[in-house]
Design an enzyme around this catalytic site. Structure first.
Site, PDB file in Angstrom:
ATOM      1  N   LYS A 118       0.829  -1.211   0.000  1.00 25.34           N
ATOM      2  CA  LYS A 118       0.000   0.000   0.000  1.00 25.34           C
ATOM      3  C   LYS A 118       0.861   1.257   0.000  1.00 25.34           C
ATOM      4  O   LYS A 118       0.652   2.178  -0.790  1.00 25.34           O
ATOM      5  CB  LYS A 118      -0.935   0.025   1.206  1.00 25.34           C
ATOM      6  CG  LYS A 118      -1.967   1.133   1.119  1.00 25.34           C
ATOM      7  CD  LYS A 118      -2.305   1.742   2.448  1.00 25.34           C
ATOM      8  CE  LYS A 118      -1.289   2.773   2.868  1.00 25.34           C
ATOM      9  NZ  LYS A 118      -1.577   3.456   4.116  1.00 25.34           N
ATOM     10  N   ASP A 136      -6.203   0.986   1.099  1.00 21.34           N
ATOM     11  CA  ASP A 136      -6.082   1.177   2.541  1.00 21.34           C
ATOM     12  C   ASP A 136      -7.362   0.660   3.208  1.00 21.34           C
ATOM     13  O   ASP A 136      -8.213   0.037   2.571  1.00 21.34           O
ATOM     14  CB  ASP A 136      -5.821   2.657   2.877  1.00 21.34           C
ATOM     15  CG  ASP A 136      -7.065   3.516   2.719  1.00 21.34           C
ATOM     16  OD1 ASP A 136      -8.068   3.034   2.116  1.00 21.34           O
ATOM     17  OD2 ASP A 136      -7.067   4.640   3.207  1.00 21.34           O
TER      18      ASP A 136
END
Ligand code: SF4
Length: 220
Positions: A118, A136
């Site tokens: 991420k 996320d």
């Protein structure tokens, strides 16, 4: 897969036409530091500490020369004590292996301490403008509720979203999902009554007090 996904994306575009990062950064180094700090912490909190961090450690080399203990005093309000060590060690590695320049491939970025997929995707997308779809906690939760993906991991959700969102829209749609997650579709008690995505949302828990069924497993 939600048969109304096109309506979902269209409505998100209408709601958030100017989606943009809420973290403050202005170059690849700052993007990397701010994103590592943002794991399990609000952007608002990160934005409170980074002005002093970037003032006193203005680049990769300056950060590489400090110690985790010193940096920790600046960033301890962002939680997770390992963040300071990860940032300092990542910058040391960037100096040793990449001449002080933040690398711009997934493989190189995820080899840095504290950098998961991420974080790497955020750096690729917003520091280097390389198409990427960071997943996320908000993106993960909304993707499940809106049935854009039922992937069990952030990586699988990322794959599914990349397959159904045009590449040129990946960064903006990432922000739009985050905006909606922060403002309306909260983890606990989503505000379905005022959500204009409601007609296209198949989540069985909508309008009800059901606890969050799609708990995130967001990576670093
Ligand atoms: S209707 Fe409720 S669950 Fe569905 S997207 Fe909107 S706020 Fe989230």
């Amino acid at each position: 897969m939600n048969e109304h996904k096109d309506e979902v994306f269209e409505e998100l575009r209408r709601l958030y036409p100017a989606a943009a990062p809420e973290l403050h950064f202005s170059n690849p180094y700052e993007t990397l530091v701010a994103t590592i700090l943002s794991a399990q912490c609000t952007d608002r909190r990160v934005n409170q500490v980074t002005p002093a961090v970037f003032r006193d450690f203005p680049d990769v080399r300056a950060m590489a020369e400090t110690t985790p203990e010193i940096l920790h005093e600046y960033v301890k309000s962002c939680g997770i004590s390992k963040k300071a060590a990860n940032i300092v060690n990542a910058c040391r590695m960037i100096c040793e292996k990449y001449g002080g320049e933040v690398p711009h491939t997934m493989e190189e970025l995820t080899a840095l301490p504290g950098v998961g997929r991420k974080t790497a995707n955020v750096v690729l997308a917003f520091a280097f403008n390389i198409p990427a779809f960071p997943v996320d906690t908000h993106v993960f939760r909304l993707s499940h509720r809106l049935d854009l993906s039922q992937g069990g991991t952030p990586d699988k959700v990322e794959q599914d979203l990349c397959a159904i969102v045009p590449k040129e829209d990946w960064q903006d749609m990432h922000h739009r999902l985050i905006f909606h997650g922060r403002r309306v579709c909260h983890a606990q008690r989503p505000d379905c009554a005022r959500c204009t995505l409601c007609p296209f949302c198949p989540w069985p828990g909508k309008n009800g007090p059901e606890p969050d069924a799609a708990s995130p497993r967001a990576g670093a």
